[in-house]
Design a protein around this motif. Structure first.
Motif, PDB file in Angstrom:
ATOM      1  N   PRO A  35      76.490  63.932   5.949  1.00  7.93           N
ATOM      2  CA  PRO A  35      75.729  63.147   6.908  1.00  7.93           C
ATOM      3  C   PRO A  35      75.083  61.822   6.503  1.00  7.93           C
ATOM      4  O   PRO A  35      74.978  61.582   5.268  1.00  7.93           O
ATOM      5  CB  PRO A  35      74.705  64.364   7.421  1.00  7.93           C
ATOM      6  N   CYS A  59      73.375  57.928  14.068  1.00  7.63           N
ATOM      7  CA  CYS A  59      74.186  59.366  14.258  1.00  7.63           C
ATOM      8  C   CYS A  59      73.053  60.349  13.682  1.00  7.63           C
ATOM      9  O   CYS A  59      72.931  61.574  14.214  1.00  7.63           O
ATOM     10  CB  CYS A  59      75.385  59.348  13.564  1.00  7.63           C
ATOM     11  N   ALA A  60      72.535  60.182  12.826  1.00  6.83           N
ATOM     12  CA  ALA A  60      71.171  61.041  12.015  1.00  6.83           C
ATOM     13  C   ALA A  60      70.185  61.088  12.966  1.00  6.83           C
ATOM     14  O   ALA A  60      69.827  62.366  13.482  1.00  6.83           O
ATOM     15  CB  ALA A  60      70.616  60.608  10.711  1.00  6.83           C
ATOM     16  N   PHE A  83      69.292  61.534   7.632  1.00 11.19           N
ATOM     17  CA  PHE A  83      69.269  62.802   8.360  1.00 11.19           C
ATOM     18  C   PHE A  83      68.266  63.751   7.533  1.00 11.19           C
ATOM     19  O   PHE A  83      67.262  64.324   8.214  1.00 11.19           O
ATOM     20  CB  PHE A  83      70.827  63.503   8.252  1.00 11.19           C
ATOM     21  N   SER A 116      69.050  61.790  -1.017  1.00 11.65           N
ATOM     22  CA  SER A 116      68.177  61.519   0.306  1.00 11.65           C
ATOM     23  C   SER A 116      66.560  61.382  -0.330  1.00 11.65           C
ATOM     24  O   SER A 116      65.778  61.040   0.744  1.00 11.65           O
ATOM     25  CB  SER A 116      68.207  62.474   1.343  1.00 11.65           C
ATOM     26  N   ARG A 163      72.388  59.385   5.248  1.00 14.62           N
ATOM     27  CA  ARG A 163      71.278  59.740   4.078  1.00 14.62           C
ATOM     28  C   ARG A 163      69.751  59.952   4.856  1.00 14.62           C
ATOM     29  O   ARG A 163      69.055  60.719   4.478  1.00 14.62           O
ATOM     30  CB  ARG A 163      71.270  58.744   3.100  1.00 14.62           C
ATOM     31  N   ASP A 206      72.647  55.737  10.582  1.00 14.52           N
ATOM     32  CA  ASP A 206      71.451  56.135  10.554  1.00 14.52           C
ATOM     33  C   ASP A 206      71.350  56.758  12.264  1.00 14.52           C
ATOM     34  O   ASP A 206      70.471  57.618  12.601  1.00 14.52           O
ATOM     35  CB  ASP A 206      70.508  55.264  10.369  1.00 14.52           C
ATOM     36  N   TYR A 247      75.215  68.972  13.901  1.00 12.55           N
ATOM     37  CA  TYR A 247      75.218  68.394  12.502  1.00 12.55           C
ATOM     38  C   TYR A 247      75.954  66.882  12.806  1.00 12.55           C
ATOM     39  O   TYR A 247      76.912  66.790  13.334  1.00 12.55           O
ATOM     40  CB  TYR A 247      76.212  69.208  11.485  1.00 12.55           C
ATOM     41  N   PRO A 248      74.895  65.969  12.170  1.00  9.62           N
ATOM     42  CA  PRO A 248      75.634  64.781  12.455  1.00  9.62           C
ATOM     43  C   PRO A 248      76.929  64.430  11.579  1.00  9.62           C
ATOM     44  O   PRO A 248      76.921  64.496  10.340  1.00  9.62           O
ATOM     45  CB  PRO A 248      74.504  63.851  11.816  1.00  9.62           C
TER      46      PRO A 248
END
Length: 437
Positions: free
Chosen positions: A233, A194-195, A237, A273, A235, A192, A179-180
């Motif tokens: 996380p 990271c996502a 993601f 999101s 957004r 972003d 999970y980010p």
């Protein structure tokens, strides 16, 4: 009201109840501290010894409109006097139908078909069965750190703590992905990136080495991780996850059991999101303290035939009457905006604590779903679990109820009706509880 501690908790009556509890009740639960509640109102709890607490838990995000909201209490009393159980799986009643109509009116377009159950885990079980029935596929993907419940299907998705799964397997065919987590990213990245790294892991690792995408029925995700540490996380993601599901004909299931019902300032956390899931799971706050869960999907997805899935108590009239009262409170003008504003006040206060206490490594949150992560060293980010537990105990003894999350986080999920002055009072107690850290 501010806390009022008259007897050092646990007092004599609390200790007596806890002793009886130990003799007859399954001890499979984990209790953060020895609180024995007698009554509650608004943002306050009273224990059996007369101590009054300021509550920052909302009963694990259940009492979003406040403890014992008069509209909820009145609706339940009136409904129970008329009809509490209508055997909704065999017969019909208007109250559950009206609740379903009101609920879908608050959801994004396309989420317009409701299945009733009694808890978050049941809503997840229904989502898994529905996804398999609709896609004719058998695999699922969920995320490390996720918590979806303790029944077998929900537990198959869960990957938060090994004690929750130990000796209970084998489980359903579920593959877990990272999970980010912006505070603890997989690689040196942020935002972003990271996502997108989490999405790349599914594409390049899971789809290449573990399961083909055409065998995956659904990806099940918490828009904000709850038990895993209140991790928010990036957004992008959910948007990227939506695109990935669309590319491969996979259903996107949003577990909004803890993050839904305006906890983040929107009715669904996924709304931040701009994403509409195929299936949404809601429970906890929905019933205002009574067991009520729903699994929501579109007409196109919820096509299972009569007899394929049902619940004896699903659509319980008393619970649905409570739910109607909860929805009525949440439809009041400006409800979500007030949650957002109060959440910003809370985050600002937590950031102030971070400036005074080096044990706080991270402050995060959205709306009134916030957390601080405690670490022994901000550089290494070594979790400070024992210290976290001691701080929770100190706060409890001073009249503030909090709950842990993740390995070393403290979550803040007060009733959504809490006032800024009450937040300040609670943070002042927490500040004193963190002295020396």
């Amino acid at each position: 009201m501010d806390p009022l501690i008259q007897v050092t908790p646990p007092g004599p009556r609390a200790r007596a109840v806890l002793e009886r509890d130990a003799g007859v009740v399954s001890q499979s639960m984990v209790r953060a501290y020895p609180l024995v509640i007698e009554r509650a109102e608004g943002t306050n709890l009273w224990d059996v010894d007369g101590n009054r607490y300021l509550d920052f838990t909302a009963g694990i995000s259940v009492m979003n409109v406040g403890w014992n909201h008069p509209a909820v209490v009145g609706a339940v009393r009136e409904q129970v006097g008329r009809l509490s159980h209508a055997a909704f799986l065999d017969f019909c009643a208007e109250v559950p139908v009206r609740f379903a109509e009101e609920l879908v009116g608050m959801l994004p377009a396309g989420l317009d078909r409701v299945y009733f159950s009694n808890s978050g885990a049941e809503t997840v079980e229904a989502a898994l069965k529905l996804a398999r029935h609709h896609t004719k596929r058998k695999y699922f993907i969920s995320f490390y750190g996720g918590f979806h419940g303790r029944t077998y299907g929900a537990l198959s998705l869960t990957a938060a703590k090994v004690i929750q799964r130990k000796h209970f397997g084998p489980f359903l065919p579920v593959v877990h992905a990272p999970y980010p987590d912006p505070y603890r990213p997989l690689c040196p990245c942020s935002g972003d990136e990271c996502a997108l790294d989490a999405i790349r892991y599914i594409k390049e690792e899971i789809f290449r080495t573990e399961v083909s995408p055409e065998e995956v029925a659904a990806i099940v995700v918490e828009p904000v991780q709850g038990e895993g540490g209140y991790i928010v996380p990036p957004r992008l993601f959910l948007r990227a996850l939506r695109d990935l599901c669309d590319e491969h004909g996979i259903l996107l299931v949003a577990d909004e059991v803890q993050s839904g019902c305006y906890r983040t300032g929107r009715f669904l956390a996924s709304e931040h999101s701009g994403v509409v899931p195929d299936i949404v799971c809601l429970a906890k706050a929905l019933g205002g303290g009574l067991p009520l869960g729903v699994t929501v999907a579109s007409d196109e997805v919820m096509t299972w035939p009569p007899g394929s899935h049902a619940s004896t108590f699903g659509g319980n009239c008393a619970a649905c009457a409570a739910g109607l009262a909860v929805l009525s409170v949440m439809r009041e003008k400006g409800f979500g905006e007030r949650v957002t504003e109060t959440g910003e006040h809370l985050i600002a206060g937590l950031q102030g604590l971070m400036e005074r206490h080096r044990i706080i490594g991270d402050v995060r949150g959205i709306g009134l779903m916030a957390a601080i992560e405690l670490v022994r060293d901000r550089g290494t980010k070594e979790p400070a679990r024992e210290e976290r537990n001691e701080i929770l105990k100190r706060a409890f003894e001073a009249g503030l109820t909090l709950l842990p999350a993740g390995e070393s986080a403290i979550r803040f999920s007060p009733p959504l009706t809490i006032r800024p002055a009450e937040i300040d009072a609670g943070l002042a107690i927490l500040d004193r509880a963190m002295e020396g850290y």
